[in-house]
Every structure is written in C-alpha cells, then in structure tokens.
Design a protein around this motif. Structure first.
Motif, short mmCIF file in Angstrom:
data_model
loop_
_atom_site.label_atom_id
_atom_site.label_comp_id
_atom_site.label_asym_id
_atom_site.label_seq_id
_atom_site.Cartn_x
_atom_site.Cartn_y
_atom_site.Cartn_z
N ARG A 164 58.57 35.62 40.35
CA ARG A 164 58.36 35.04 41.77
C ARG A 164 57.38 35.55 41.71
N PHE A 165 56.13 37.17 41.45
CA PHE A 165 55.46 37.40 41.79
C PHE A 165 54.31 35.97 41.40
N ASN A 166 54.17 35.76 39.52
CA ASN A 166 53.22 34.69 39.52
C ASN A 166 53.79 33.53 40.07
N TYR A 167 55.19 32.92 40.37
CA TYR A 167 54.81 31.58 41.18
C TYR A 167 54.07 31.79 42.79
N LEU A 168 54.32 32.78 43.41
CA LEU A 168 54.04 32.53 43.93
C LEU A 168 52.09 33.52 44.54
N TYR A 169 51.74 33.51 44.28
CA TYR A 169 50.35 33.67 43.98
C TYR A 169 49.95 32.68 43.24
N GLY A 170 50.31 32.21 42.25
CA GLY A 170 49.58 31.06 41.47
C GLY A 170 49.08 31.46 40.46
N ARG A 171 49.27 32.40 39.64
CA ARG A 171 48.79 32.81 38.49
C ARG A 171 49.94 33.82 37.68
N GLU A 172 49.32 33.57 36.10
CA GLU A 172 50.27 34.33 35.23
C GLU A 172 49.96 36.20 35.11
N VAL A 173 49.96 36.50 36.29
CA VAL A 173 49.24 37.91 36.28
C VAL A 173 50.39 38.45 34.91
N ALA A 310 47.04 55.87 30.77
CA ALA A 310 47.73 55.21 31.35
C ALA A 310 47.27 54.50 32.81
N ARG A 311 46.22 55.52 32.75
CA ARG A 311 46.19 54.97 34.67
C ARG A 311 45.26 54.28 33.85
N ASP A 312 44.06 53.93 33.17
CA ASP A 312 43.18 53.28 32.76
C ASP A 312 44.00 51.79 32.78
N PHE A 313 44.52 51.40 32.17
CA PHE A 313 45.56 50.11 32.02
C PHE A 313 45.98 49.71 33.34
N ALA A 314 46.91 51.00 34.22
CA ALA A 314 47.40 50.59 35.54
C ALA A 314 46.75 49.98 36.98
N ARG A 315 46.00 50.40 36.28
CA ARG A 315 44.45 50.23 37.15
C ARG A 315 43.69 48.54 37.29
N GLN A 316 44.09 48.49 36.19
CA GLN A 316 43.40 46.84 36.00
C GLN A 316 44.41 46.41 36.65
N THR A 317 45.71 46.40 35.79
CA THR A 317 46.52 45.70 35.96
C THR A 317 46.83 45.06 37.77
N LEU A 318 46.41 46.46 38.25
CA LEU A 318 46.59 46.44 39.83
C LEU A 318 46.14 45.87 40.34
N ALA A 319 44.39 45.95 40.18
CA ALA A 319 43.17 45.25 40.91
C ALA A 319 43.57 44.08 41.09
N GLU A 320 44.03 43.02 38.91
CA GLU A 320 44.68 42.11 39.10
C GLU A 320 45.11 40.99 40.09
N ALA A 321 46.68 41.78 40.22
CA ALA A 321 47.54 41.90 41.09
C ALA A 321 47.27 42.06 42.68
N LYS A 322 46.19 42.46 42.91
CA LYS A 322 45.73 42.60 44.35
C LYS A 322 44.80 41.05 44.83
N GLU A 323 43.64 40.98 43.37
CA GLU A 323 43.47 39.93 43.65
C GLU A 323 44.34 38.50 43.64
N ALA A 324 44.88 38.69 42.92
CA ALA A 324 45.85 37.25 43.64
C ALA A 324 46.55 36.92 44.88
N LEU A 325 46.73 38.58 44.98
CA LEU A 325 47.80 38.45 46.34
C LEU A 325 46.31 38.09 47.31
N PHE A 326 45.73 38.61 47.49
CA PHE A 326 45.29 38.80 48.85
C PHE A 326 43.48 37.81 48.70
N GLY A 327 42.80 37.98 47.07
CA GLY A 327 42.53 37.01 46.77
C GLY A 327 40.81 37.58 47.55
N ALA A 328 41.10 38.85 47.80
CA ALA A 328 39.79 39.55 48.49
C ALA A 328 39.07 40.82 47.78
N SER A 329 38.16 41.18 47.47
CA SER A 329 38.45 41.99 46.52
C SER A 329 38.00 43.42 46.94
#
Ligand code: TRP
Length: 331
Positions: A164-173, A310-329
């Motif tokens: 659902r995330f990938n579909y709604l925000y148009g990216r295979e995050v 763990a945090r290093d990895f999680a931060r990157q994914t979260l940034a990517e997810a938010k970029e897909a969602l809001f498109g704003a850095s």
C-alpha cells in the motif's frame, strides 16, 4: 547478503523451548544472512503496560542470553527497539493509511484477546501491534523474517502495508518480506505440556546446574512402568524421552529405547544421563554469560554499538520513506 530481521518480546527469562525453537535457528541464519535481531520492548508494553518496570530487566536478560548462546555482535546487529525512535516514526506514518478493518480481522489479535482475557487489551496500542511490527521489519528492508506460524498473519499485514505504501506514493521503497518457517522441535516441559514460563514447567537457560538436574529428575516418565522390572514404551509414553531425542545421537537413542523396553534401564539413572547431557550443553552458555556479567562495560558497549548500527540503517530508510511521501527534503 539478504537481510533477516526478527524480534522477541522481553516478558520473561528464556528456557529450552526458546533455545531449540528460536535461538538455534537464529544462530544458523547469522552465517548466511545479514541479521538484525532486536528486543521488542515496545511490543512488550502492549500487554505489560500495567507492570512496565519489569521490562528493562527482561530486555537485559534477553540480550545476555542471546550473546551467551553465541549470537555474534560482529555478524548480527543486536539492538533494542525503543533505542531506535525511527521505528515509532515509521509506525506513525503507516498508521495513517492502514485500514482499521485489516487490524480487526487479524486472527492473532482475536486469539490473544481471548487468551489473555484477564488483561484489558481493548487498547489502541494493542490493535496497532502489527503496524508497529511492520515498521520494525520494513525499516530494515528485511527480505526474510524467521517467525513461528502464529506470526504469519502479522507478516501478511506487513506485506499489505508495504504494498500500500509503495502504491500510494509511487515508489518501491519497501520490499515484500517473506516468512522463514523452520522446523521447530517439540520441547516438552517437565510435566509433558509444551514448555512455557506460565505453565511453571520450564527449564530456564539461567537455571543453575543443581536446578537443571532436579527439574530433569522430576520429569514424567512412563506412568505404566512403576518398577524398573516392567518394560517401558519410551517413544509413546515417556516425556523425558522427548527431551532425550534432542540431546542424544540416533545410536544412543536406540540403545536407550532397547534397554528401557527390555526393562534393563531404570528411569532414575536414565534421567541422570539426560541431565548430564543437558548440563554439558548449557555449560558453555553459563560460562559466556558469566564472562559478560563480570564485564558490564563490555556488555553496555556491545548493546550501544548494535543500537548505532541499527539506527544508521533505520534513519536512511525513514528519510527515503518521507521523501516518497512528502517529496520535500526538510521533512
Ligand atoms: N510479535 C513478535 C512475537 O510476539 C515479536 C516481534 C515484534 C517481531 N516485532 C517483530 C518478530 C518483527 C519478527 C519481526 O513473537
């Protein structure tokens, strides 16, 4: 290397059931995958919110035992969920588009409410349990998740949330994670029911040697064999034999079966042999645990380092997810 993620809720000490059912599998996986193993302390809070002060000690206990059984902090990332706030943020984002109906029809949810009816689990947090679990898994983009069959509905929901995330925000995050079901040997408690802390029939990994010996000596054997001179039927009637199957080679088992059936081996000496094996298998765990308890700063360091990785990895994914969602850095 493909990524594996799994977690355990810190709700009590670990026993032989966890060792054979979960941890031995985690140990094998760390040789083949990049593994992330974590203490799901926020998930524990969903059912233990009335007694949350016990959670930190149980969390420490889990980490000590994981290291004692040989999970290697160089190979696997061992961490604590609540130390990685990014899980909570992704959980919040997922909550916005997860239909309540998906959560209400979750069979694990319905079973747990029924099973734990002495607790009031009609909470928002408990309904959202699988959404948090989806965040745990997807924030590490895990491809494989070793879990028991009871967790399959949660994994299915995780895939639906990813889709659902990938579909709604148009990216295979997010990848769609698959369960890794391993064969789980049946570990009997000393009374013959499934080993479980709540049944009071468990042999704990941190029991001392004397306690392990006593518990094994009190295991139920063939009740239709009151005297040694009566022939036994270990495969069908003896609880201790189910444990023997996990600790003796096929040849040794055959010898024990033959001697029991021929009424040549009594239950007391037989269980003494079993205790010998179990104690020998647990001794290296006890030693490694003692070493860690003697060096609390080393233990702290291992946990801090795992959390950082763990945090290093999680931060990157979260940034990517938010970029897909809001498109704003700046989000
Ligand atoms: N729900 C799991 C259990 O009760 C624990 C858990 C939380 C988990 N998050 C997870 C397991 C993520 C696998 C992946 O056993």
């Amino acid at each position: 290397m493909k990524r594996v993620l799994s977690g355990m809720r810190p709700t009590g000490p670990l026993h032989l059931g966890h060792l054979h059912g979960v941890l031995n599998n985690w140990l094998r996986l760390q040789e083949e995958y990049q593994c992330f193993y974590f203490v799901a302390d926020w998930h524990a809070l969903t059912t233990e919110y009335e007694n949350p002060k016990r959670i930190p000690a149980f969390a420490r206990e889990l980490l000590l035992e994981w290291l004692a059984v040989g999970l290697d902090p160089e190979k696997s990332v061992l961490f604590v969920q609540s130390a990685i706030k990014e899980h909570a943020e992704l959980y919040l984002l997922f909550a916005m588009f997860t239909p309540v109906s998906w959560l209400e029809r979750n069979p694990t949810y319905k079973d747990m409410i029924k099973e734990l009816k002495q607790k009031d689990l009609a909470t928002y947090g408990f309904l959202g349990y699988p959404v948090l679990q989806a965040a745990d898994i997807l924030i590490y983009k895990a491809e494989k998740v070793p879990v028991g069959v009871d967790q399959l509905p949660h994994l299915e929901l995780t895939r639906e949330i990813a889709r659902r995330f990938n579909y709604l925000y148009g990216r295979e995050v997010f990848p769609l994670p698959e369960p890794l079901l391993s064969e789980v040997p049946k570990v009997p408690g000393i009374d013959g029911r499934k080993m479980s802390k709540s049944f009071g029939n468990a042999i704990f990994l941190n029991d001392d040697e004397e306690t392990v010996r006593q518990k094994i000596q009190s295991m139920v054997t063939d009740v239709q064999r009151p005297r040694k001179s009566d022939p036994g039927d270990p495969e069908n009637r003896c609880v201790a034999f189910q444990l023997i199957k996990l600790y003796f080679s096929p040849d040794e088992q055959a010898e024990i079966v033959a001697a029991c059936k021929a009424a040549k081996l009594g239950c007391v000496p037989c269980k003494k042999r079993l205790a010998e094996k179990v104690v020998a298998a647990l001794r290296p765990l006890w030693e490694r645990r003692q070493e860690l308890e003697n060096r609390p700063s080393l233990f702290e360091e291992i946990v801090t380092r795992g959390n950082e990785r763990a945090r290093d990895f999680a931060r990157q994914t979260l940034a990517e997810a938010k970029e897909a969602l809001f498109g704003a850095s700046w989000y």
